[in-house]
Scaffold this active site. Structure first.
Site, PDB file in Angstrom:
ATOM      1  N   CYS A 135       0.840  -1.192   0.000  1.00 29.29           N
ATOM      2  CA  CYS A 135       0.000   0.000   0.000  1.00 29.29           C
ATOM      3  C   CYS A 135       0.878   1.247   0.000  1.00 29.29           C
ATOM      4  O   CYS A 135       2.109   1.167   0.010  1.00 29.29           O
ATOM      5  CB  CYS A 135      -0.939   0.009   1.201  1.00 29.29           C
ATOM      6  SG  CYS A 135      -0.087   0.189   2.774  1.00 29.29           S
ATOM      7  N   CYS A 192       3.663   1.636   2.603  1.00 29.23           N
ATOM      8  CA  CYS A 192       4.914   0.923   2.309  1.00 29.23           C
ATOM      9  C   CYS A 192       5.826   1.796   1.452  1.00 29.23           C
ATOM     10  O   CYS A 192       7.026   1.929   1.721  1.00 29.23           O
ATOM     11  CB  CYS A 192       4.626  -0.387   1.581  1.00 29.23           C
ATOM     12  SG  CYS A 192       3.632  -1.569   2.508  1.00 29.23           S
ATOM     13  N   ASP A 227       8.534  30.232 -31.011  1.00 25.66           N
ATOM     14  CA  ASP A 227       9.537  30.771 -31.929  1.00 25.66           C
ATOM     15  C   ASP A 227       8.960  30.678 -33.339  1.00 25.66           C
ATOM     16  O   ASP A 227       8.053  29.874 -33.594  1.00 25.66           O
ATOM     17  CB  ASP A 227      10.819  29.951 -31.799  1.00 25.66           C
ATOM     18  CG  ASP A 227      11.911  30.463 -32.716  1.00 25.66           C
ATOM     19  OD1 ASP A 227      12.097  31.682 -32.776  1.00 25.66           O
ATOM     20  OD2 ASP A 227      12.568  29.630 -33.359  1.00 25.66           O
TER      21      ASP A 227
END
Length: 754
Positions: free
Chosen positions: A24, A27, A438
């Site tokens: 989970c 952890c 650009d």
């Protein structure tokens, strides 16, 4: 935004670790916390991918210590590379199959207990509800293997979590089911027939949690399907030339054995084994797996080819340039995996909740038990409700909400030729309000060509076409300009040199060349002092011409040529607008993004290009070094600003923007320079990236809502006695599956093509 590089960062190295044993979010948080305690270490743990992306200083910490720290925390870890991917997948498959066998055994043992529970709840009168269809000693025999053999993983995981000073899902499941099993054991051994036993609850919860993990594993495997599909495209063998007894023969060898310089042959319909350069032959290549562009790209001598792209109808003979981890495909996979392992800012809330979640839930369960026993005087009901609280509360969904969506989103982007460098860029792209672009190579094709040459007579007037002076003046104008510009890498210079070569003009060697950034060049050619540069630069030195202004108004970039303080004339250069630029700008506007063009070109050319592209706001004659300042100026209003350029010449402006987009297919430099790399030189790629960002962030918010609302509603219901532990276990198991499944819906996202 790309921050300035800290010199100390150059000494850092990066390693990817494959993790095992996580259940989970708690952890993942514990591993991350322990790794980040080490000196010079920055770690990010991805629960969904079961990986840790670690940056470390080799002078302070080694990989062995990183792995030892994870093992000490109670998990497994191995170094993960492209070469170990197959081994990791086989290992995960073996674990999955073992879990599947354990689930089947658990289901077989649990099924009779569930059947009894269904019979009791379905009884017509109340007497059957207290009757045991299965003797309690047999229930004990059925439930005990499920509790302590099948469920042993929860005890091990819970013990490791507590030993590490934190809690996780294993703690909640082990506590809840152990309480139900222990209570039932006491009732059975003491012969308290009037008390109900909950063997079916403990066994069913464990079985359902295992089922949820299996379904979750299957769903998570699909989150990385896009990257795995890309990796599978590269062929395993290559047909290369080998000299045997003074004869050249074609030999099939493993693609992993190729080295730069090897000559390989690709027949019609075959995939390119590595990156290379065409030596002989003419064909086309389908590069859609890299760029998302379905149209084939022509290939002839001198052109680049890329691993995994598909050769067309011709036979190509190529020389290997990039092999192994140095192919463009490997770079894309590496970039996407890094993005999948990174964390979005939106995940911070989930991480904070996960860190304190388990202790809070245990406290709520204890309070539930005490309150029910004290107020209702019913020990059994108090125990059942406390168990339901422990079982319903699982931090898995919180931990999976963000990384699964990021994994699927970045994978879909890679398929469409949109490479997102990290999760931060993915999140910021959603909120962009201004996009700076650009002109050259972004809005235009990036291949300027000479369109007009206007030689000037000694009197300052334009030479009339067909006059005696015209031909000689034209030749001199082009020869002197091209000779001086042949050492420049500027696109306009390249266009002048290309025109001179096409016209067969002999180029002379320039001397004492000096370049003025954004203005032009000066030098000596054939003993003459030559100046080639922008019209404004030339005007500032006293020369002007209405003809130059007319060229500028027509959308030309105008270059003036002066020799020995005499104006020789003007060269008009045009870079054709990309056919997709107007539709891309219109699409960005529909997304609520204002497009602003910055260019070093003159105002006339800038206005003509902006009008053709549908851009209202633009700035002309902006020096390369001033573009970053222009971007920062736009950011002063508090809006997020993106910048799209070629990833090299626009590096300062790209670094200044909140999110930078590099439009340079096949450029390794661009992949390192920008937050998002577009494998197609097309502004639609920017719109695709923003669209993908919005779709991914929408899924993350949905997932976080599901995860939070599930616990916000589920825990109170369990505490109030409105949830049976078995139902709570089923709901908990399905919460993670629902979050991952919701993320997988991102696979329906498609890039738009004009």
């Amino acid at each position: 935004m790309n921050a300035p590089q800290d010199p100390a960062e150059n000494s850092r190295e990066t390693v990817e670790l494959a993790l095992g044993g996580m259940t989970c979010a708690a952890c993942a948080a514990r591993i991350e916390k322990q790794l980040n305690k080490l000196p010079g270490v920055e770690a990010a743990v991805n629960l969904a991918a079961e990986r840790a992306h670690v940056r470390y200083n080799p002078g302070e910490v080694g990989v062995d210590r990183l792995i030892a720290t994870i093992v000490k925390t109670g998990f497994s870890a191995d170094v993960s590379t492209a070469d170990t991917r197959a081994v990791e997948k086989a290992k995960k498959l073996a674990i999955y199959q073992a879990e599947l066998r354990r689930f089947r055994i658990a289901a077989a043992l649990t099924l009779p207990l569930v059947a009894q529970m269904a019979f009791m709840f379905g009884a017509a009168d109340g007497t059957a509800a207290h009757a045991d269809v299965i003797p309690r000693w047999l229930q004990l025999l059925l439930a005990t293997p499920v509790q302590f053999w099948i469920g042993w993983r929860f005890y091990v995981g819970g013990f490791n979590a507590i030993r590490g000073g934190a809690g996780n899902m294993d703690v909640l499941v082990a506590l809840g089911t152990s309480m139900a099993w222990a209570y039932s054991l006491v009732v059975t051994l003491w012969g308290l027939q009037h008390q109900h036993v909950y063997f079916e609850a403990s066994a069913t919860v464990i079985t359902l949690v295992l089922l949820g993990k299996i379904l979750e594993a299957r769903a998570k495997a699909k989150t990385s399907a896009a990257i795995e599909a890309l990796a599978r495209l590269q062929p395993q063998t290559a047909r290369i030339e080998r000299r045997v007894e003074n004869k050249v023969e074609l030999v099939d060898v493993p693609v992993t054995t190729l080295i730069p310089g090897d000559v390989f042959v690709v027949r019609a319909g075959e995939a390119m084994p590595v990156d290379g350069e065409v030596i002989d032959g003419a064909s086309s290549a389908n590069e859609s797996m890299l760029t998302g562009e379905s149209l084939p790209v022509g290939k002839a001598a001198g052109d680049r080819v890329f691993a995994a792209t598909i050769n067309g109808d011709g036979l190509l003979r190529c020389r290997a340039r990039g092999v192994g981890s140095h192919t463009l495909l490997a770079g894309i996979i590496r970039l996407v995996e890094e993005a999948q392992g990174s964390k979005a800012p939106v995940q911070r809330l989930a991480d904070k909740v996960a860190a304190i979640f388990v202790p809070v839930v245990v406290a709520i369960a204890l309070l539930t038990f005490i309150a029910w026993w004290a107020l209702a005087g019913d020990f059994t009901q108090a125990l059942v409700n406390a168990v339901a609280v422990l079982v319903i509360a699982c931090p898995c969904a919180l931990g999976l909400a963000t990384p699964t969506a990021i994994m699927v989103g970045t994978g879909q982007g890679a398929r469409a030729g949109v490479l997102i460098r990290n999760a931060v860029a993915l999140e910021l792209a959603e909120r962009l309000k201004v996009l700076v672009v650009d002109k050259t190579g972004t809005l235009t094709e990036g291949r300027p060509a000479v369109t007009d040459m206007l030689p000037v007579s000694g009197a300052g007037d334009l030479c009339a076409p067909g006059s005696a002076l015209y031909g000689e003046a034209m030749a001199t104008l082009l020869q002197l300009a091209a000779s001086l510009e042949q050492g420049s890498t500027h696109p306009l210079a390249a266009a002048i040199v290309a025109r001179a070569k096409a016209d067969g003009v002999a180029l002379l060697s320039p001397q004492n060349v000096v370049t003025s950034a954004g203005q032009g060049m000066t030098g000596e050619v054939a003993g003459r002092r030559v100046l080639v540069g922008s019209v404004n630069w030339v005007k500032a030195q006293g020369w002007s011409s209405a003809a130059a202004d007319a060229l500028a108004r027509a959308g030309r970039s105008v270059v003036a040529v002066v020799a020995d303080n005499v104006l020789l004339g003007f060269i008009g250069i045009a870079d054709p607008l990309r056919i997709t630029s107007p539709s891309a700008v219109a699409r960005l506007n529909r997304l609520g993004i204002e497009v602003v063009m910055l260019t070093g070109d003159n105002a006339g050319t800038a206005q003509a290009v902006a009008a053709a592209a549908g851009i209202v706001r633009f700035e002309a004659e902006v020096m390369p070094g001033d573009k970053a300042a222009a971007v920062r100026k736009l950011m002063r209003d508090g809006v997020l600003v993106g910048m799209a350029g070629d990833g090299i010449n626009d590096a300062p402006a790209l670094a200044a923007a909140d999110v930078s987009f590099a439009m340079a297919a096949g450029s390794d430099v661009a992949m390192q320079a920008a937050d998002v790399t577009l494998m197609r030189n097309d502004l639609h790629g920017v719109a695709d990236a923003i669209s993908l960002s919005r779709a991914t962030l929408a899924k993350i918010r949905q997932n976080l809502f599901f995860a939070f609302i599930y616990n916000v509603l589920g825990i109170p219901l369990a505490a109030l006695g409105m949830l049976n532990p078995v139902i709570a276990g089923a709901a908990m198991a399905m919460s993670s599956v629902s979050v991952v499944s919701n993320s997988l819906l991102l696979r329906n996202w498609k890039a738009q093509r004009p």
